[in-house]
Design an enzyme around this catalytic site. Structure first.
Site, PDB file in Angstrom:
ATOM      1  N   LYS A  43       0.839  -1.200   0.000  1.00 35.48           N
ATOM      2  CA  LYS A  43       0.000   0.000   0.000  1.00 35.48           C
ATOM      3  C   LYS A  43       0.873   1.249   0.000  1.00 35.48           C
ATOM      4  O   LYS A  43       1.883   1.316   0.703  1.00 35.48           O
ATOM      5  CB  LYS A  43      -0.920  -0.016   1.222  1.00 35.48           C
ATOM      6  CG  LYS A  43      -1.956   1.113   1.253  1.00 35.48           C
ATOM      7  CD  LYS A  43      -2.868   0.977   2.476  1.00 35.48           C
ATOM      8  CE  LYS A  43      -3.902   2.083   2.554  1.00 35.48           C
ATOM      9  NZ  LYS A  43      -4.772   1.969   3.752  1.00 35.48           N
ATOM     10  N   SER A  74      -9.720   2.492   3.004  1.00 37.40           N
ATOM     11  CA  SER A  74      -8.864   3.218   2.079  1.00 37.40           C
ATOM     12  C   SER A  74      -7.953   2.319   1.255  1.00 37.40           C
ATOM     13  O   SER A  74      -7.366   2.758   0.262  1.00 37.40           O
ATOM     14  CB  SER A  74      -7.981   4.207   2.865  1.00 37.40           C
ATOM     15  OG  SER A  74      -7.100   3.509   3.745  1.00 37.40           O
ATOM     16  N   SER A 134      -9.875  -0.206   7.091  1.00 45.97           N
ATOM     17  CA  SER A 134      -9.338  -0.048   5.737  1.00 45.97           C
ATOM     18  C   SER A 134      -8.680  -1.285   5.163  1.00 45.97           C
ATOM     19  O   SER A 134      -8.292  -1.297   3.995  1.00 45.97           O
ATOM     20  CB  SER A 134      -8.346   1.116   5.693  1.00 45.97           C
ATOM     21  OG  SER A 134      -9.002   2.333   5.932  1.00 45.97           O
TER      22      SER A 134
END
Length: 511
Positions: free
Chosen positions: A81, A156, A180
């Site tokens: 990420k 997210s 997330s």
């Protein structure tokens, strides 16, 4: 052969490497080919490091030939990420204000992944500074759900979840501040784990909210998550929030759970995480999962956590307050974007800062900075932030009381399946409700896992089952999560992702 490699789990790929059935270069190239074939439609990645990944894969193959492998997953590729610092690779946090920034160091979890020999495929898309539940708030464009490219992949960390769901990567790293990792897992049919707060190092994670953020694995199976979690977990002296205690045996717990036996396990169904507003198909899959666990020997009790109804409001006071403080460092003075105000001959530092933050931050980030700054301002701190911290304590006490009655707690991971892109962009409150079931775990610091629970009747899209355990009892979420996975997949006759659309045909572009 290439397609077969991308469809295999990380554990299976590790076995293939150990047996000599494939090489790290071959399987890394297979995933790079898959990214090239489908990521134009999915947009899971912001940066792909093909050259670096293949070089790392070649080094892994050399080690294996010499009998010097570094870990069970040595040679299995991974995606990261874009909120985690990667030396020499762009780290943008999905924001224009960090466009092109190359960190001079690796986050601890990235360093551990490299030390274990996992080639890094690239960096995945995310809501800007991890603020969002849909990965639509990225400054570089939205990620699409591989199940339906018109829908969101969660947020997210939708990029990491979509990459794993689309078979672009067998493993990914995500971060979970209010769900997330778990919420994207639920809506993409993948497995996502939020470890105990402090159980995995936060050093090198660009902080959103220091007391809530946690790095964790994103995978296609519970066993794969356990293998990755054991690699990245453990104490880090560079992280003041790191817990100085050894990890329980997570892989052993996952393997034990995979037998499907839940004899002697008490499962608490949280009364407050159901009811009006929850999609019927999501609740139907949850009920079926609980029934299967009962059939496997689990004892089920209903537990009440009354303060959970205040968790959302509590979270959206604490998180913006911490975020407004953390994001103050993006001031155009030291690194990142710098914008000069128009029509000002000799702008002051304050004027440059204002122009830069106006141009560099998106609407959601600005919204939360304003909210957080207000909550921390003189005269309002005790009324808002202080009160929210008191409610947080009450939520932790509710968890303690619930865990006195049950070994683990279960609920649907998210109230609904994936909604359509753009559907909730103009309604922040509706967007925030997607984290209703996941936020309490972050407020209390307890571990949680989301495993696929099936497809909702209304739309044929994935739903998730959430399992929560007491702090430092991460092995419980792996045992129960793996058992649920075994019981559910036996009813489907295979992985839920086998039912997802075939993106490689080229007929599933964004609509």
């Amino acid at each position: 052969m290439s397609a077969d490699l991308t469809r295999r789990t990380a554990a299976e790929l590790a076995d293939d490497l150990a047996s000599g059935a494939t090489t790290s270069v071959a399987l890394t190239q297979a995933h790079l080919d898959r990214i090239a074939a489908v990521d134009g439609a999915v947009h899971a990645f912001l940066h792909v490091d093909a050259e670096g990944a293949l070089a790392q894969a070649a080094a892994s193959d050399e080690r294996r030939a010499e009998g010097a492998t570094r870990s069970a997953l040595d040679g299995v590729p991974i995606a990261v990420k874009d909120v985690l610092a990667t030396e020499g690779l762009p780290t943008t946090c999905g924001s224009k204000i960090l466009e092109g920034w190359l960190p001079p160091y690796d986050a601890t979890v990235v360093a551990k992944v490299k030390a274990a020999g996992l080639p890094i495929l690239g960096k995945t898309n995310m809501d800007e500074f991890a603020m969002g539940s849909s990965t639509e708030h990225s400054a570089y464009g939205a990620t699409h759900n591989p199940w339906d490219l018109d829908r969101i992949p969660g947020g997210s960390g939708g990029g990491s979840a979509a990459a794993v769901a689309a078979f672009e990567a067998p493993l990914a790293l995500g971060t979970d501040t209010g769900g997330s990792i778990r919420q994207p897992g639920a809506v993409t049919g993948t497995v996502g784990v939020k470890p105990t707060y402090g159980g995995v190092s936060r050093y090198g994670l660009v902080a959103l909210a220091n007391s809530l953020d946690q790095v964790g694995p994103v995978t296609r199976t519970v066993l794969d998550s356990a293998l990755l979690h054991e690699l990245i977990g453990g104490h880090d002296p560079r992280d003041s929030t790191s817990v100085d205690q050894p990890l329980p045996s997570l892989v052993e717990a996952a393997r034990r759970g995979a037998t499907g036996d839940l004899s002697g396990v008490r499962i608490g169904v949280v009364k407050e995480l159901a009811g009006e507003g929850w999609q019927p198909g999501v609740m139907a899959r949850f009920t079926e999962a609980v029934d299967l666990m009962v059939g496997a020997g689990a004892e089920v009790v209903e537990v009440s956590c009354p303060t959970f109804v205040h968790a959302l409001a509590t979270y959206y006071l604490i998180l913006p307050a911490e975020a407004s403080s953390n994001l103050a460092k993006f001031d155009a003075m030291r690194y990142g974007l710098r914008v000069l105000p128009e029509g000002v001959a000799s702008p002051s530092a304050e004027e440059v800062m204002r122009a830069t933050r106006d141009a560099g931050f998106g609407d959601e980030v600005k919204r939360r900075i304003i909210l957080g700054t207000y909550a921390l301002s003189s005269g309002y701190y005790d009324a808002y932030y202080g009160q929210a911290q008191k409610v947080r304590t009450l939520i932790t006490r509710d968890f303690d009381a619930a865990f006195a009655q049950a070994d683990v707690l279960v609920s649907p991971t998210a109230p609904t399946t994936a909604f359509k892109l753009g559907e909730k962009l103009d309604d922040p409150l509706a967007m925030y409700l997607n984290d209703l079931a996941t936020i309490p775990a972050n407020l209390a610091g307890v571990p949680g896992i989301s495993v696929p629970s099936g497809l909702a009747d209304e739309d044929g899209l994935p739903a998730g089952l959430q399992v929560l355990a007491p702090a430092l009892a991460d092995d419980r979420v792996y045992r129960v999560g793996a058992a649920a996975e075994t019981l559910l997949t036996s009813t489907w006759g295979g992985s839920l992702l086998d039912r997802a659309p075939d993106l490689s045909t080229g007929s599933e572009g964004p609509r």
